[in-house]
Enzyme design. Structure first.
Site, PDB file in Angstrom:
ATOM      1  N   ASP A   1       0.047  -8.900   0.400  1.00 55.56           N
ATOM      2  CA  ASP A   1       0.117 -10.243   1.214  1.00 55.56           C
ATOM      3  C   ASP A   1       0.931 -10.963   0.633  1.00 55.56           C
ATOM      4  OD1 ASP A   1      -0.744 -11.821   3.353  1.00 55.56           O
ATOM      5  OD2 ASP A   1      -2.583 -12.759   2.251  1.00 55.56           O
TER       6      ASP A   1
ATOM      7  N   ARG B   1       5.303 -16.218   2.937  1.00 58.84           N
ATOM      8  CA  ARG B   1       5.343 -17.229   2.364  1.00 58.84           C
ATOM      9  C   ARG B   1       6.353 -17.138   1.161  1.00 58.84           C
ATOM     10  NH1 ARG B   1      -0.599 -17.136   0.223  1.00 58.84           N
ATOM     11  NH2 ARG B   1      -0.501 -15.234   1.707  1.00 58.84           N
TER      12      ARG B   1
ATOM     13  N   HIS C   1       9.264  -9.341   4.905  1.00 62.17           N
ATOM     14  CA  HIS C   1       8.702  -8.227   5.129  1.00 62.17           C
ATOM     15  C   HIS C   1       9.702  -7.172   4.515  1.00 62.17           C
ATOM     16  CE1 HIS C   1       5.432  -9.799   7.122  1.00 62.17           C
ATOM     17  NE2 HIS C   1       6.180 -10.472   8.366  1.00 62.17           N
TER      18      HIS C   1
ATOM     19  N   SER D   1      -2.751  -5.046  10.110  1.00 54.58           N
ATOM     20  CA  SER D   1      -4.066  -5.342  10.722  1.00 54.58           C
ATOM     21  C   SER D   1      -4.176  -5.209  12.165  1.00 54.58           C
ATOM     22  CB  SER D   1      -4.821  -6.185   9.769  1.00 54.58           C
ATOM     23  OG  SER D   1      -4.518  -7.478  10.516  1.00 54.58           O
TER      24      SER D   1
ATOM     25  N   ARG E   1      -0.021 -11.842  16.163  1.00 54.94           N
ATOM     26  CA  ARG E   1       1.062 -12.462  15.831  1.00 54.94           C
ATOM     27  C   ARG E   1       2.203 -12.821  16.738  1.00 54.94           C
ATOM     28  NH1 ARG E   1       2.150 -11.390   9.157  1.00 54.94           N
ATOM     29  NH2 ARG E   1      -0.207 -11.999   8.500  1.00 54.94           N
TER      30      ARG E   1
ATOM     31  N   LEU F   1       0.359  12.608  -5.337  1.00 55.01           N
ATOM     32  CA  LEU F   1      -0.264  11.272  -4.976  1.00 55.01           C
ATOM     33  C   LEU F   1      -0.415  11.347  -3.242  1.00 55.01           C
ATOM     34  CD1 LEU F   1      -0.840   8.184  -5.331  1.00 55.01           C
ATOM     35  CD2 LEU F   1       1.659   7.863  -4.815  1.00 55.01           C
TER      36      LEU F   1
HETATM   37  C1  IPE Z   1      -4.146  -8.718   5.590  1.00 50.89           C
HETATM   38  O1  IPE Z   1      -3.154  -9.772   5.644  1.00 50.89           O
HETATM   39  C2  IPE Z   1      -3.485  -7.532   6.237  1.00 50.89           C
HETATM   40  C3  IPE Z   1      -2.324  -7.101   5.775  1.00 50.89           C
HETATM   41  C4  IPE Z   1      -1.945  -7.333   4.303  1.00 50.89           C
HETATM   42  C5  IPE Z   1      -1.655  -6.060   6.290  1.00 50.89           C
HETATM   43  P1  IPE Z   1      -3.195 -11.024   6.266  1.00 50.89           P
HETATM   44  O2  IPE Z   1      -2.152 -12.165   5.879  1.00 50.89           O
HETATM   45  O3  IPE Z   1      -2.897 -10.630   7.998  1.00 50.89           O
HETATM   46  O4  IPE Z   1      -4.799 -11.553   5.946  1.00 50.89           O
HETATM   47  P2  IPE Z   1      -5.120 -13.075   6.491  1.00 50.89           P
HETATM   48  O5  IPE Z   1      -4.995 -13.512   7.773  1.00 50.89           O
HETATM   49  O6  IPE Z   1      -4.430 -14.114   5.266  1.00 50.89           O
HETATM   50  O7  IPE Z   1      -6.654 -13.170   6.203  1.00 50.89           O
HETATM   51  C1  IPE Z   2       1.607  -9.424   4.589  1.00 56.62           C
HETATM   52  O1  IPE Z   2       2.397 -10.649   4.470  1.00 56.62           O
HETATM   53  C2  IPE Z   2       2.297  -8.544   5.374  1.00 56.62           C
HETATM   54  C3  IPE Z   2       1.491  -8.485   6.674  1.00 56.62           C
HETATM   55  C4  IPE Z   2       0.299  -8.899   6.920  1.00 56.62           C
HETATM   56  C5  IPE Z   2       2.095  -7.496   7.651  1.00 56.62           C
HETATM   57  P1  IPE Z   2       2.212 -11.808   5.492  1.00 56.62           P
HETATM   58  O2  IPE Z   2       3.025 -11.577   6.463  1.00 56.62           O
HETATM   59  O3  IPE Z   2       0.694 -11.960   5.776  1.00 56.62           O
HETATM   60  O4  IPE Z   2       2.609 -13.128   4.626  1.00 56.62           O
HETATM   61  P2  IPE Z   2       1.937 -14.616   4.399  1.00 56.62           P
HETATM   62  O5  IPE Z   2       0.476 -14.190   4.120  1.00 56.62           O
HETATM   63  O6  IPE Z   2       2.017 -15.219   5.654  1.00 56.62           O
HETATM   64  O7  IPE Z   2       2.596 -15.093   3.393  1.00 56.62           O
HETATM   65 MG    MG Z   3      -0.854 -13.106   4.997  1.00 52.38          MG
END
Ligand code: IPE
Ligand code: IPE
Ligand code: MG
Length: 246
Positions: free
Chosen positions: A21, A25, A38, A66, A72, A132
């Site tokens: 995650d 940001r 990403h 997810s 999104r 792995l």
């Molecule tokens: C969880 O992260 C899903 C993945 C890392 C793929 P999100 O960024 O989607 O989760 P929330 O919205 O902060 O709970």
């Molecule tokens: C995790 O990073 C990757 C995915 C959920 C695909 P985010 O895209 O959720 O990044 P933040 O949490 O908004 O910073």
């Molecule tokens: Mg996130």
């Protein structure tokens, strides 16, 4: 001394699950688009996979997309799917070089055809690798998985394949998409969020949880080793008393 050197290799978790995650940001901090985050997250994936293989972790599961992430903005979803295709394509060689088997869990049929195909090809190509097992959770949510298992069990009960009295934890687990994986002993989430976000709810029942403020694109194998070292300092009691364990 590095965390790599401090690790007790006889006490490694057999399965580490990660919620990657903070990509968005990370990009925002640099004044860039979320997609830039990403893209840089892919480097962290490669390093974590190599690090896990290096120390002898047998199973690594990464939450990559997810069920909820479909909601999104379309631009981001499309970019993520394209990144997935190109990454799987490019990284298959790294997987082969490191003897890594690729696996995937989630509603894979909901992925764009090209993604689905690329994924199936890479899984077939790496199927006999043994060092792995790298599982990508794609279009995955734990409630989806549990409901899916429940439907399958209901159908098999109705058709007489199984008896309702035979439904126990072991049988239930055999209907989950993780049926050939041990439960993760350690779950790591980056970016400072302290939540599970619909990830492996059943499987994480007794996992040790580790949270780091690092944003995913900055995560490297030494951070993974730190998480594993932290895990190794904990006492896992499984409901027993400390005295019972010794
Ligand atoms: C969880 O992260 C899903 C993945 C890392 C793929 P999100 O960024 O989607 O989760 P929330 O919205 O902060 O709970
Ligand atoms: C995790 O990073 C990757 C995915 C959920 C695909 P985010 O895209 O959720 O990044 P933040 O949490 O908004 O910073
Ligand atoms: Mg996130």
């Amino acid at each position: 001394m590095s965390f790599r050197e401090k690790l007790n290799l006889d006490k490694l978790p057999k399965h580490v699950a990660i919620i990657m995650d903070g990509n968005g940001r990370w990009a925002k901090e640099k004044g860039k688009m979320r997609v830039f985050g990403h893209k840089n997250g892919v480097l962290a994936v490669r390093d974590a996979v190599e690090g896990a293989a290096e120390v002898g972790i047998e199973n690594l599961t990464l939450y990559a997309f997810s069920t909820e992430n479909w909601n999104r903005p379309k631009l981001e979803v499309t970019a993520l799917m394209e990144l997935l295709v190109s990454t799987i394509n490019k990284e298959t060689k790294t997987l082969m070089d490191n003897n890594v088997r690729l696996n995937a869990i989630g509603d894979l049929r909901s992925l764009p055809t090209r993604c689905y195909k690329e994924l199936q090809e890479a899984m077939a190509k790496t199927a006999s690798n043994t060092r792995l097992t790298l599982t990508l959770a794609l279009s995955y949510s734990s409630r989806w998985e549990i409901l899916n298992a429940t439907k399958l069990i209901a159908a098999d009960t109705a058709s007489g394949k199984i008896n309702a009295e035979d439904i126990n934890e072991k049988l239930f687990e055999s209907y989950l998409s993780t049926h050939n994986l041990p439960d993760p002993e350690l779950m790591v989430r980056t970016s400072g969020e302290h939540r599970i976000s619909n990830y492996l709810l059943w499987q994480l029942a007794y996992a040790e949880l580790y949270f780091t403020p690092k944003l995913w694109p900055d995560f490297r194998r030494e951070d993974l080793f730190e998480a594993i070292y932290n895990y190794q300092q904990r006492e896992r009691r499984f409901g027993l008393t400390s005295e019972q364990l010794t």
